[in-house]
Design a protein around this motif. Structure first.
Motif, short mmCIF file in Angstrom:
data_model
loop_
_atom_site.label_atom_id
_atom_site.label_comp_id
_atom_site.label_asym_id
_atom_site.label_seq_id
_atom_site.Cartn_x
_atom_site.Cartn_y
_atom_site.Cartn_z
N ARG A 402 -78.44 -33.86 -28.70
CA ARG A 402 -77.64 -34.36 -27.59
C ARG A 402 -78.46 -34.95 -26.43
O ARG A 402 -77.90 -35.68 -25.61
N CYS A 403 -79.76 -34.63 -26.36
CA CYS A 403 -80.48 -34.98 -25.13
C CYS A 403 -81.92 -35.39 -25.42
O CYS A 403 -82.68 -34.63 -26.04
N GLU A 404 -82.31 -36.56 -24.95
CA GLU A 404 -83.66 -37.06 -25.14
C GLU A 404 -84.70 -36.16 -24.48
O GLU A 404 -85.80 -35.96 -25.00
N HIS A 405 -84.34 -35.58 -23.34
CA HIS A 405 -85.25 -34.68 -22.65
C HIS A 405 -85.66 -33.52 -23.54
O HIS A 405 -86.84 -33.15 -23.62
N PHE A 436 -74.84 -28.06 -17.05
CA PHE A 436 -75.48 -29.11 -17.82
C PHE A 436 -75.54 -28.74 -19.30
O PHE A 436 -75.18 -29.54 -20.17
N LEU A 437 -75.99 -27.53 -19.62
CA LEU A 437 -76.07 -27.11 -21.02
C LEU A 437 -74.69 -27.06 -21.66
O LEU A 437 -74.50 -27.48 -22.81
N LYS A 438 -73.71 -26.59 -20.90
CA LYS A 438 -72.34 -26.54 -21.44
C LYS A 438 -71.82 -27.95 -21.73
O LYS A 438 -71.12 -28.18 -22.72
N TYR A 439 -72.18 -28.89 -20.88
CA TYR A 439 -71.80 -30.29 -21.10
C TYR A 439 -72.33 -30.80 -22.43
O TYR A 439 -71.65 -31.53 -23.16
N LEU A 440 -73.57 -30.42 -22.77
CA LEU A 440 -74.16 -30.87 -24.03
C LEU A 440 -73.39 -30.32 -25.24
O LEU A 440 -73.36 -30.94 -26.29
N TYR A 441 -72.76 -29.16 -25.08
CA TYR A 441 -71.99 -28.55 -26.17
C TYR A 441 -70.53 -29.02 -26.20
O TYR A 441 -69.91 -29.09 -27.26
#
Length: 543
Positions: A402-405, A436-441
Motif C-alpha cells: 500500500r505504501c512506497e515509504h 495513517f496505518l488504518k487508512y492503509l488497511y
C-alpha cells in the motif's frame, strides 16, 4: 472523521433498502453505477450500468420508463436512446416527467408533457427520451431540476434555463404563461454565475457563486424566504440571508433548506409536518436558523415529492425530521444511518431518491472487510510500531503493497529505529500514526478535522498524494473564521493548492472577521503580504 460515511452520504449504499430493486439479479445489480427511484408511489426506477447502458423498471406512469410504450415492467428494460451516451444525472418531476443529461452536456426529456415540461415545443406526451435543443444548442448542461410540472437546467457558464408550467411564475419569465422550450432566466445577478438550482412543487431556487440565494414562483407557504406570501414571477433575492454565504439549497414540496459555508442550517416555508425542524408546526416566510445543537452540517436533503428533511453532520451523524412514515417529527432526530439515501428509502412517503445515487452491492465478506479486521491484530501481525509508548500491530506485506515509504523501509538492509520487530515513531502522535496505518488497511480516514493537520503533515512527508487530498477535504469541513488563517498557512506549507484556494475564498467571504482573529495576527509577514495582494486582485478592497 471517517471517509466511509462521507462516501455514504454522497450515495454509496446497498440497493436492498429499496423495494423496487428486490427482484434484481445479483450479477446485474453488481454492475449498476447510478440508480434513482421516482414516481408518486416510489414505484419507478432508472439504472445506469458501468458499461454505460441505461435501464428502467416499474409502473411506467406517463411513459416515464422511456420504452416507447405504456407497459410496466418488474424487470429492467433497456432505454436504447440513452445507452452509451454517458448519462451522468437525472431529475424527475412528480407529474411525472424525467430529464437526463450526459457527460458532454446534452439534455434529454420524456414522460408527461401536458404543461410543456419536456421542453420540446409541444404538449405531446413523450414515450422515449428526446434530445432538447432549441436555445440549449451549443450549451453544456451540468445540472437539472424538476418541480411537479416545470423543469430547469444549469449550464456550464452559470446560466439557468427553464420551461414548463408557469401558473405561479415558477419558470421565472416575468409572466404566468407556460413555456414550451427552454428559455434563459433573466435576473439581476450582477454578472455572477449560478452554481446550483433546485425546485419545489411549484417554486424554484438558485444559489450564486458568492453565496446569495434567489427564489421565484409559488410563495403561499413562504417557501421563497422573502418575508411574505406573495408569488414572484422573476427571481428575488432572499435578503434575510445577507451576510451569510450559502453553499447549497434544497427544496421539499413546499419548504426550503439551506446550508452556509460555516455549516449552519437554515429553513423556511411550509411546516405542517415539522419539516422545518423548528420544534413546532408554524410556517415561516423567512429563514430560521435551526439545529444549532447538531454541530456543523455538511449536507441536507429534501425533494418536492414529499415533506421530509434530512441532514448529515461533520461527524457523520444522520438526522431526519418532517413527515416520516406518516408521523410528524418536528425536530431533527438522530438515526442509525450513515447515508441520506437510507432516510428516504426507509422513512419518506413516497420513498424516492432525493438525488441519483451511486450504488454498491456486496455479497458476503470482502477483501476490504478482511483487511479491516486484520488491522492492529496482534495474533497475525509481524511488525509493531511504538508511538507515544503505545503499540500498533501491522503486517509488512500489507504496508509494502500500500505504501512506497514502507516498501523502502522493509528492505533487508533497513534496520534504523527497529528493535526486535518494533519500530519507534517519534515525529507523529499516536492518533495520527494509527489513523495513517488504518487508512492503509481500510482506505478510510478516521480523524476529526483538528487532528487532520498532523495527518496532512505525515501524508506530505510520505508522499501519499491521495491521503493528502483526503486530509484537505476533512480540514475544509472544519474551517471556521477563527482557524482559517492558520489552515491557509498550513496549506501553503504543505503545497496543498486546493485547500489553499478554499481557505482563501472562505477568508474573502469573511474578510473583516478573519483579519481580526488571533490566527491571522500570527501569520508571518510574507504570507500576510501575499494574502493582501491576492485579496486585492480579487476585488476585496473595492469601494
Amino acid at each position: 472523521m471517517s471517509s466511509a460515511p462521507l462516501e455514504a452520504r454522497f450515495g454509496m449504499m446497498e440497493l436492498n433498502n429499496w423495494t423496487i430493486f428486490s427482484l434484481l439479479d445479483r450479477e446485474f445489480a453488481a454492475q449498476i453505477r447510478l440508480a434513482c427511484v421516482f414516481g408518486n408511489l416510489g414505484n419507478e426506477a432508472l439504472l445506469v450500468t458501468r458499461d454505460d447502458e441505461v435501464f428502467a423498471l416499474g409502473s411506467n406512469g406517463a411513459g416515464c420508463l422511456g420504452q416507447g410504450d405504456m407497459h410496466s415492467s418488474l424487470q429492467p428494460k433497456q432505454i436504447e436512446p440513452l445507452c452509451y451516451k454517458k448519462v451522468v444525472g437525472f431529475a424527475y418531476g412528480s407529474g411525472p416527467h424525467v430529464l437526463a443529461y450526459t457527460e458532454s452536456g446534452e439534455l434529454y426529456s420524456w414522460g408527461h408533457n401536458g404543461y410543456c415540461q419536456l421542453g420540446n415545443g409541444s404538449t405531446n406526451q413523450g414515450l422515449s427520451p428526446t434530445l432538447i435543443q432549441n436555445s440549449l444548442t451549443g450549451r453544456k448542461v451540468v445540472s437539472v431540476a424538476c418541480g411537479s410540472h416545470h423543469s430547469m437546467c444549469l449550464t456550464s457558464d452559470g446560466d439557468i434555463f427553464s420551461w414548463g408550467q408557469n401558473n405561479c411564475g415558477q419558470i421565472g419569465s416575468g409572466s404566468t404563461t407556460n413555456q414550451s422550450t427552454p428559455r434563459k432566466v433573466s435576473a439581476p445577478f450582477n454578472g455572477r454565475k449560478v452554481i446550483a438550482v433546485t425546485c419545489g412543487q411549484t417554486s424554484s431556487m438558485a444559489v450564486l457563486e458568492n453565496g446569495e440565494v434567489y427564489g421565484w414562483g409559488y410563495n403561499g407557504n413562504g417557501q421563497l424566504g422573502l418575508g411574505n406570501n406573495i408569488n414572484q414571477l422573476t427571481p428575488c433575492r432572499v435578503t434575510a440571508l445577507q451576510g451569510i454565504v450559502i453553499t447549497s439549497v434544497v427544496c421539499g414540496y413546499a419548504h426550503t433548506l439551506a446550508v452556509s459555508d460555516e455549516g449552519a442550517l437554515y429553513a423556511w416555508g411550509a411546516n405542517s409536518y415539522g419539516q422545518l425542524g423548528t420544534g413546532n408546526k408554524a410556517n415561516s416566510c423567512t429563514p430560521i436558523k435551526v439545529g444549532d445543537d447538531l454541530g456543523r452540517i455538511v449536507e441536507v436533503a429534501a425533494t418536492h415529492y414529499n415533506h421530509i428533511s434530512a441532514a448529515i453532520t461533520q461527524d457523520s451523524r444522520c438526522y431526519m425530521w418532517g413527515q416520516c412514515r406518516g408521523q410528524s417529527v418536528v425536530g431533527p432526530t438522530e438515526t442509525p444511518f450513515t447515508s441520506l439515501h437510507d432516510v428516504f428509502a426507509c422513512f419518506a412517503t413516497p420513498s424516492v431518491t432525493y438525488i441519483p445515487m451511486e450504488t454498491e452491492v456486496t455479497s458476503g465478506p470482502s477483501v476490504h472487510d478482511s483487511l479491516r479486521m486484520a488491522f492492529d491484530d496482534s495474533t497475525t501481525s509481524d511488525v509493531q510500531f511504538l508511538v507515544d509508548n503505545k503499540n500498533i500491530h501491522a503486517h509488512k506485506a500489507v504496508l509494502k503493497i500500500r505504501c512506497e515509504h514502507f516498501r523502502s523501509m522493509f528492505q533487508e538492509h533497513w534496520e534504523e529505529g527497529s528493535i526486535e520487530g518494533c519500530i519507534d515513531i517519534r515525529h507523529f502522535t499516536y492518533p495520527v500514526y494509527r489513523a495513517f496505518l488504518k487508512y492503509l488497511y481500510t482506505d478510510e480516514v478516521d480523524l476529526p478535522p483538528e487532528d487532520a493537520i498532523g495527518l496532512l503533515d505525515l501524508a506530505n512527508s510520505y508522499c501519499e498524494q491521495q491521503l493528502k487530498r483526503r486530509c484537505e477535504r476533512i480540514i475544509k469541513q472544519g474551517i471556521t473564521v477563527e482557524n482559517v488563517a492558520m489552515l491557509y498557512a498550513t496549506a501553503i506549507k504543505y503545497q496543498a493548492k486546493e485547500l489553499e484556494e478554499f481557505c482563501f475564498k472562505f477568508s474573502l467571504n469573511h474578510m473583516t472577521a478573519v483579519t481580526q482573529t488571533e490566527a491571522f495576527t500570527k501569520l508571518d509577514e510574507g504570507t500576510v503580504k501575499d494574502f493582501i495582494a491576492k485579496a486585492a486582485q480579487s476585488g476585496a478592497f473595492k469601494s
